[in-house]
Design a protein around this motif. Structure first.
Motif, PDB file in Angstrom:
ATOM      1  N   LEU A 768       0.851  -1.187   0.000  1.00  0.00           N
ATOM      2  CA  LEU A 768       0.000   0.000   0.000  1.00  0.00           C
ATOM      3  C   LEU A 768       0.887   1.238   0.000  1.00  0.00           C
ATOM      4  O   LEU A 768       1.725   1.427   0.904  1.00  0.00           O
ATOM      5  N   ARG A 803      -6.309  -1.279   7.330  1.00  0.00           N
ATOM      6  CA  ARG A 803      -7.220  -1.889   6.368  1.00  0.00           C
ATOM      7  C   ARG A 803      -7.656  -0.826   5.366  1.00  0.00           C
ATOM      8  O   ARG A 803      -7.659   0.361   5.657  1.00  0.00           O
ATOM      9  N   ARG A 804      -8.040  -1.304   4.204  1.00  0.00           N
ATOM     10  CA  ARG A 804      -8.487  -0.413   3.132  1.00  0.00           C
ATOM     11  C   ARG A 804      -9.987  -0.591   2.948  1.00  0.00           C
ATOM     12  O   ARG A 804     -10.477  -1.719   2.858  1.00  0.00           O
ATOM     13  N   GLU A 806     -13.469   0.435   0.718  1.00  0.00           N
ATOM     14  CA  GLU A 806     -13.881   0.861  -0.616  1.00  0.00           C
ATOM     15  C   GLU A 806     -15.223   1.570  -0.533  1.00  0.00           C
ATOM     16  O   GLU A 806     -16.053   1.293   0.324  1.00  0.00           O
ATOM     17  N   SER A 810     -11.997   5.778  -1.940  1.00  0.00           N
ATOM     18  CA  SER A 810     -11.234   4.742  -1.249  1.00  0.00           C
ATOM     19  C   SER A 810     -10.459   5.381  -0.104  1.00  0.00           C
ATOM     20  O   SER A 810      -9.853   6.454  -0.258  1.00  0.00           O
ATOM     21  N   ARG A 811     -10.446   4.711   1.068  1.00  0.00           N
ATOM     22  CA  ARG A 811      -9.802   5.271   2.247  1.00  0.00           C
ATOM     23  C   ARG A 811      -8.965   4.198   2.935  1.00  0.00           C
ATOM     24  O   ARG A 811      -9.228   2.987   2.826  1.00  0.00           O
ATOM     25  N   LEU A 812      -7.957   4.669   3.648  1.00  0.00           N
ATOM     26  CA  LEU A 812      -7.088   3.801   4.437  1.00  0.00           C
ATOM     27  C   LEU A 812      -7.328   4.088   5.909  1.00  0.00           C
ATOM     28  O   LEU A 812      -7.283   5.252   6.340  1.00  0.00           O
ATOM     29  N   MET A 883      -7.304   7.782  -0.050  1.00  0.00           N
ATOM     30  CA  MET A 883      -6.286   7.157  -0.892  1.00  0.00           C
ATOM     31  C   MET A 883      -6.499   7.560  -2.340  1.00  0.00           C
ATOM     32  O   MET A 883      -7.616   7.530  -2.845  1.00  0.00           O
TER      33      MET A 883
END
Length: 893
Positions: A768, A803-804, A806, A810-812, A883
């Motif tokens: 990532l 974790r990612r 959706e 999209s965010r982390l 992201m």
């Protein structure tokens, strides 16, 4: 009257003239991405370019769609402004103003500009372009409207952070709805015409589900329909309200004064529900209203309240001509259907009113509802009715006696003092007596005076005198004229007298309202407000009053000195305050108590409670007095709200000044302490090494000195960093970095603090890359780990999980967790405030700046951070970062 209705509204013409010279705003509006807003905007731009207009492309996002990019051919594209701190170039506002094109294209209206831009939002850039006289075309989706943001979030499960204020959207000169059926849009997604690659499949499964698209489409269509309706109303105002335009169903209910109109109200509510339309209920207040019994006037208020409870917009119109007042209201509000009530018998005047309304407004649809005869009015108690009746008859009797005395005086004067006065002049003197009686005593005594004057004139001055016989037929004409003129003059004079009395009452009420409003505008404290309302209500309504306001615990307390004869029931007062509904005398809730409790409301918030103890309850129940009381409560609530806002403003100003002084002090102390602490740390470290090499027994003490000095240095660094954050001294230096490398670098810098503690890692298997300022983000993770070491305990487990997620974006999520005691209830947000600690009495060193610095740094990265307790015990600190797609590596083969 028709000329008056057709005359354009002067205010509307002035507003239209005020915007001359300003650019025109055209918005392409859609339900969601992919419906073709940008495509339609570019097509219009090509058409305008073909007409010879200068069209400049300020911002257009093609999203790598070849068919959209092809429409840019031949259009001049404005180079974007780029700075060293911005990875993505932004719109160059100054260059656009310098070129001053005829039309400029600005895609994505809700976009947030990068840090350092003149305006934080793109719609503010467009506002400046419009002020410069440049026409703007732009695009926006329905989920970006501020008023619909929560609605869309509830439907889709995704809250959009970039929004546009509704007033800006409503002020657009033209809104073009770009619509596409959900199935066609999903097909475009599958074909890769909206999102390219795997993003299309994820979009179809999440945001672009068919149910979401249907709901968003309905919202867009309804919002556009509401705007078109507003445009139609504005056009009618500028052109004159000639006729009602039946563009949508709208109902106007006319309420009568004979009671029993509840069926009429419910029928109108059912019809409005079936048609799914707005409806209004009005009552025309004529001078006849003040001659109605009190019970019937209260019945009118109850009927209006019922209509309001059923969803109607109510109004009381003041006019002597009912039909014209109703017609004017219908045309002002574009209400095409008018509902009237009809009684089964002896109500022929209702049909006449409907005929007059149909004659004056042939463009209106009139619906007549058959009503039952109303039940007999309950009215006041029998003793009160008898008292009112006796008082009225006494007044009428006094008027008749006065009419008799004036008749005798005029007759004696004409017979003995003015024997040579012609009989025609005596008739005028008799008529003067009728006018005097009408002015003083009203209509019926004036009629009695007319009859007495005719009889006296016939007996004394018409031959043969002493009898009612008439020798000359001409005197019959004289008698008839005397009777007609006397009755007409008496009625007119009595009407003028009555209207003057009504006008005097209205003037008194206006003076009371003006006096109270003027006094409240000078009030400086709650005690001043209480004193003003006690004086005003006692002189106006003959009622004692008290103002009850909530204290810090929410308990109602009397402001000022108690004025009621007995302490009111606290349970009733608490119910009225919490429910926001009136209670007590004259209401539907506990009407038997001697107090009237009125909540002081401002919007949806209840600010306090006004308690009235009327000396004459019946006087307070008169509808006109009730409206006066309602106005008083509104004035008091506004005064309390104004005072609360002033106090908040003063507190905010004081807090800002305190914060500025504290930041300056922190900055000064941090700079002055950093150098000596650095020297002290270096000397302590040398001393520790020397003593350790000599195996001195004082080596542990030297090591403790070194550790405490290091803690103090960290504290000073936190103070300095917070001062820099407050003054805007930080500038992000973003770079692409692997997530595992960022976390590993943080753990290496924390080796000394972690000692033998183990940090559990749970990271995604794939690589990532995140676009962050690495030193600052390491600082965030380090502060969170230090916070866990301080408060979780020596035996607690520590860990970092990533974790990612959706969605539309999209965010982390990076979660720093521990298994310690957790966060005290209610402190989840407060611990991120400056100088705030989870436990103020704790022996753990620190001043409560670490989490505040974390929040500031994460916000600079357009992210969010929050804390929560873990179900299995301990705390989670969650960092959420957006992201973006990493740059593609070039192939050098």
């Amino acid at each position: 009257m028709n000329d008056e209705l057709q005359r354009p509204d002067p205010d509307a013409l002035l507003r239209q003239a005020a915007v001359e010279g300003r650019g025109k705003l055209k918005i392409y509006f859609g339900a969601c991405a992919g419906v073709g807003k940008t495509w339609s905007m570019l097509q219009e731009a090509q058409r305008l370019r073909g007409q010879g207009l200068e069209v400049l492309v300020g911002i257009v996002e093609t999203h790598d769609r070849p068919e959209t990019a092809a429409l840019l051919a031949g259009l001049t594209v404005l180079p974007r402004r780029a700075t060293g701190q911005q990875r993505y170039p932004e719109f160059d506002l100054d260059a656009a103003l310098a070129r001053h094109p005829a039309v400029i294209l600005m895609d994505e209206l809700a976009h947030s500009n990068a840090r350092g831009s003149r305006h934080p939002k793109r719609w503010q850039d467009i506002e400046e372009l419009l002020d410069a006289g440049i026409d703007v075309m732009t695009t926006v989706n329905v989920q970006h409207l501020e008023s619909l943001n929560d609605v869309v979030g509830g439907v889709t499960g995704i809250r959009v952070r970039e929004t546009v204020p509704d007033p800006f959207f409503d002020a657009a000169d033209e809104v073009v709805l770009v619509d596409l059926p959900p199935d066609d849009l999903r097909q475009r997604l599958k074909e890769g015409k909206v999102y390219i690659g795997a993003g299309a499949e994820r979009a179809i499964e999440n945001f672009f589900r068919k149910g979401n698209l249907i709901a968003l489409r309905e919202l867009a269509l309804r919002r556009t329909a509401d705007r078109v309706d507003d445009q139609m109303r504005a056009w009618r105002e500028t052109q004159g309200r000639e006729k009602v335009w039946h563009t949508r169903d709208a109902i106007l209910l006319c309420i009568g004064d004979n009671g029993g109109s509840e069926k009429l109200v419910r029928s109108a509510a059912r019809l409005a529900g079936r048609l799914d339309c707005v409806w209004h209920a009005v009552y025309v207040e004529t001078p006849r209203l003040y001659r109605l019994p009190e019970a019937r006037r209260r019945g009118i208020l109850r009927t209006l309240q019922l209509a309001r409870d059923l969803g109607a917009e109510t109004a009381t119109l003041s006019d002597t001509r009912e039909a014209r007042a109703v017609l004017r209201y219908a045309r002002d509000h574009n209400l095409g259907k008018i509902i009237l009530g009809r009684r089964p018998s002896k109500r022929w005047w209702r049909e006449r009113f409907a005929d007059r309304l149909a004659e004056l407004g042939p463009d209106l649809d009139i619906l007549i509802v058959a009503l039952d005869d109303p039940p007999a009015d309950v009215g006041p108690p029998l003793a009160r009715q008898n008292a009112v009746s006796d008082s009225r008859w006494r007044a009428q009797l006094h008027g008749c006696v006065a009419a008799l005395l004036l008749c005798v005086v005029v007759t004696l004067a004409g017979r003995w003092l003015l024997p040579r006065v012609d009989s025609v002049n005596l008739v005028m003197v008799y008529l003067l007596a009728v006018v005097v009686v009408a002015l003083r005593y009203g209509r019926w005594p004036s009629v009695v005076a007319t009859l007495l004057n005719i009889i006296a004139f016939d007996l004394v001055f018409v031959a043969p005198t002493g009898t009612m016989a008439v020798s000359d037929v001409q005197y019959l004409v004289t008698f008839g004229v005397m009777l007609a003129v006397g009755v007409i003059v008496g009625n007119l004079t009595a009407g003028v007298r009555y209207q003057a009395r009504v006008a005097r009452y209205r003037e008194q009420r206006a003076q009371h309202l003006y006096g109270m409003a003027k006094a409240l505008s000078r009030a400086l404290s709650q005690q001043d407000i209480a004193a003003i309302l006690q004086h005003s209500l006692e002189s106006t309504l003959q009622a004692r009053s008290e103002l009850h306001l909530p204290d810090e615990q929410g308990e109602l307390k009397v402001v000022g000195e108690p004025h009621l004869s007995a302490q009111p029931d606290r349970a009733i007062a608490h119910w009225s305050f919490t429910k926001g509904q009136p209670a007590g005398a004259g209401t539907d809730t506990l009407p038997g108590v001697p107090w009237l409790m009125l909540p002081l409301k401002s919007g949806s918030e209840t600010l306090g409670l006004l308690i009235l103890e009327p000396l004459n309850l019946r006087q307070l129940m008169i509808p006109e007095q009730q409206r006066l009381v309602e106005t008083f409560t509104v004035l008091i609530a506004n005064a309390l709200e104004r005072m609360a806002l002033s106090q908040r403003e003063a507190a905010s100003r004081l807090a800002a000044e305190r914060e500025q002084l504290r930041n300056a002090l922190l900055s000064a102390l941090s700079h002055d302490l950093r150098t000596p602490l650095t020297v002290l740390f270096g000397q302590a470290e040398i001393l520790t090494l020397d003593l350790a090499s000599e195996n001195s027994p004082y080596a542990p003490q030297a090591s403790a000195m070194r550790e405490q000095t290091l803690n103090t240095i960290r504290l000073v660094n936190n103070l300095l960093d917070m001062a820099r954050l407050q003054s805007g001294g930080f500038h992000l230096k973003r770079e692409w970095m692997a997530l595992d490398e960022l976390i590993g670098s943080t753990l290496r810098t924390m080796n000394a603090s972690l000692a033998d503690r183990t940090v559990q890692l749970d990271l995604p298997p794939e690589l990532l890359l995140i676009d962050v300022d690495a030193p600052l983000m390491e600082r965030v993770l380090a502060n969170l780990l230090e916070n866990a070491l301080k408060y979780a305990g020596a035996e607690a487990e520590l860990g970092i999980r990533a974790r990612r997620t959706e969605g539309a974006v999209s965010r982390l999520e990076i979660i720093v967790w521990d298994s310690g005691p957790g966060i005290p209830a209610g402190q989840e947000r407060k611990i991120f405030e400056k100088f705030s600690r989870g436990n103020k009495e704790s022996s753990v060193p620190g001043v409560g700046l670490g989490l505040a610095i974390c929040q500031a740094i994460v916000a600079m990265h357009d992210g969010e951070i929050h804390a929560e307790n873990r179900p299995q015990g301990g705390a989670n600190f969650v960092i959420s970062l957006p992201m973006t797609a990493p740059p593609e590596l070039e192939d050098y083969e």
